[in-house]
Write a protein that holds these residues in place. Structure first.
Motif, mmCIF file in Angstrom:
data_model
loop_
_atom_site.group_PDB
_atom_site.id
_atom_site.type_symbol
_atom_site.label_atom_id
_atom_site.label_comp_id
_atom_site.label_asym_id
_atom_site.label_seq_id
_atom_site.Cartn_x
_atom_site.Cartn_y
_atom_site.Cartn_z
ATOM 1 N N GLU A 70 0.816 -1.215 0.000
ATOM 2 C CA GLU A 70 0.000 0.000 0.000
ATOM 3 C C GLU A 70 0.846 1.260 0.000
ATOM 4 N N ASP A 71 1.999 1.214 0.671
ATOM 5 C CA ASP A 71 2.852 2.402 0.811
ATOM 6 C C ASP A 71 4.307 1.958 0.666
ATOM 7 N N GLN A 114 4.074 -0.116 -5.393
ATOM 8 C CA GLN A 114 2.833 0.590 -5.059
ATOM 9 C C GLN A 114 2.291 1.197 -6.340
#
Length: 119
Positions: A70-71, A114
């Motif tokens: 996600e990050d 990502q």
């Protein structure tokens, strides 16, 4: 389940020979991206990948798996805190997303990715 493998990338000193070999072995289609000297591997269903000249001159040819996160910046810092070595810090892939490349504490290479959200 989170964090699937989303891309596999071959780093080699001889991309043309690798393309010929894998084309003869598998039912893969290639799409050339000349602006970045990259070959996209289209496999139909399943996780695709790419091929490129090895970015590390003395490294052996190797397949590098990419894992979805996600990050990427946060995950890179977390990996480093857990003992990973950062080979390529967070890098932008225009119109696509960001990645970093790491070595886990046992010396295995992998990358995290990502995607850029559209819209």
């Amino acid at each position: 389940m989170g964090n699937p493998f989303v891309h596999a990338e071959l780093h080699t000193k001889d991309p043309e020979r690798a393309k010929e070999f894998y084309k003869g072995l598998f039912d893969w289609e290639y799409e050339e991206v000349p602006e970045i000297n990259y070959t996209v591997i289209k496999v139909g269903e399943g996780t695709g990948g790419g091929m490129m000249m090895s970015p590390i001159p003395d490294a052996p040819a190797q397949w590098v798996p990419y894992v979805l996160v996600e990050d990427v910046a946060l995950s890179t810092r977390r990996a480093e805190s857990l003992g990973a070595e950062v080979l390529v810090n967070v890098t932008d892939i225009p119109d696509t997303g960001w990645f970093s490349m790491l070595l886990d504490p046992t010396g295995a290479a992998f990358a995290i990715f990502q995607p850029r959200m559209s819209g």
